[in-house]
Design a protein around this motif. Structure first.
Motif, PDB file in Angstrom:
ATOM      1  N   ALA A 105     -44.350 -33.798  34.164  1.00  0.00           N
ATOM      2  CA  ALA A 105     -44.501 -33.276  35.264  1.00  0.00           C
ATOM      3  C   ALA A 105     -42.744 -33.528  36.122  1.00  0.00           C
ATOM      4  CB  ALA A 105     -45.160 -33.803  37.124  1.00  0.00           C
ATOM      5  N   LYS A 106     -41.937 -34.991  36.006  1.00  0.00           N
ATOM      6  CA  LYS A 106     -40.582 -35.074  35.412  1.00  0.00           C
ATOM      7  C   LYS A 106     -39.798 -34.313  34.777  1.00  0.00           C
ATOM      8  CE  LYS A 106     -37.935 -39.504  35.732  1.00  0.00           C
ATOM      9  NZ  LYS A 106     -38.802 -41.277  35.707  1.00  0.00           N
ATOM     10  N   ALA A 107     -40.382 -34.410  33.599  1.00  0.00           N
ATOM     11  CA  ALA A 107     -39.350 -33.170  32.950  1.00  0.00           C
ATOM     12  C   ALA A 107     -39.566 -32.120  33.563  1.00  0.00           C
ATOM     13  CB  ALA A 107     -40.065 -33.522  31.389  1.00  0.00           C
ATOM     14  N   SER A 108     -40.210 -31.121  33.808  1.00  0.00           N
ATOM     15  CA  SER A 108     -39.719 -29.912  34.375  1.00  0.00           C
ATOM     16  C   SER A 108     -39.600 -29.977  36.056  1.00  0.00           C
ATOM     17  CB  SER A 108     -41.441 -29.292  34.331  1.00  0.00           C
ATOM     18  OG  SER A 108     -42.346 -29.707  35.284  1.00  0.00           O
ATOM     19  N   ALA A 109     -39.034 -30.672  36.385  1.00  0.00           N
ATOM     20  CA  ALA A 109     -39.054 -30.812  37.973  1.00  0.00           C
ATOM     21  C   ALA A 109     -37.253 -30.851  38.142  1.00  0.00           C
ATOM     22  CB  ALA A 109     -38.805 -32.604  39.152  1.00  0.00           C
TER      23      ALA A 109
END
Length: 50
Positions: free
Chosen positions: A46-50
């Protein structure tokens, strides 16, 4: 599929399910062995796609 799927299997036929998922080699499916591992991976993705 546009989002990853994180799978943690446990129970009577978990080993068979893991083998089926591994054999399918779908790039969106990520297998983990623990609930903590699933939560950590979900947070990282989730952090990488934010």
């Amino acid at each position: 599929m546009t989002r990853p799927i994180i799978v943690r299997l446990d129970g009577n036929n978990a080993e068979i399910g893991r083998r089926i998922l591994s054999d399918a080699r779908h790039p969106a499916v990520r297998q983990v062995s623990t609930m903590d591992g699933a939560a950590e991976l979900a947070a990282r993705l989730a952090k990488a796609s934010a």
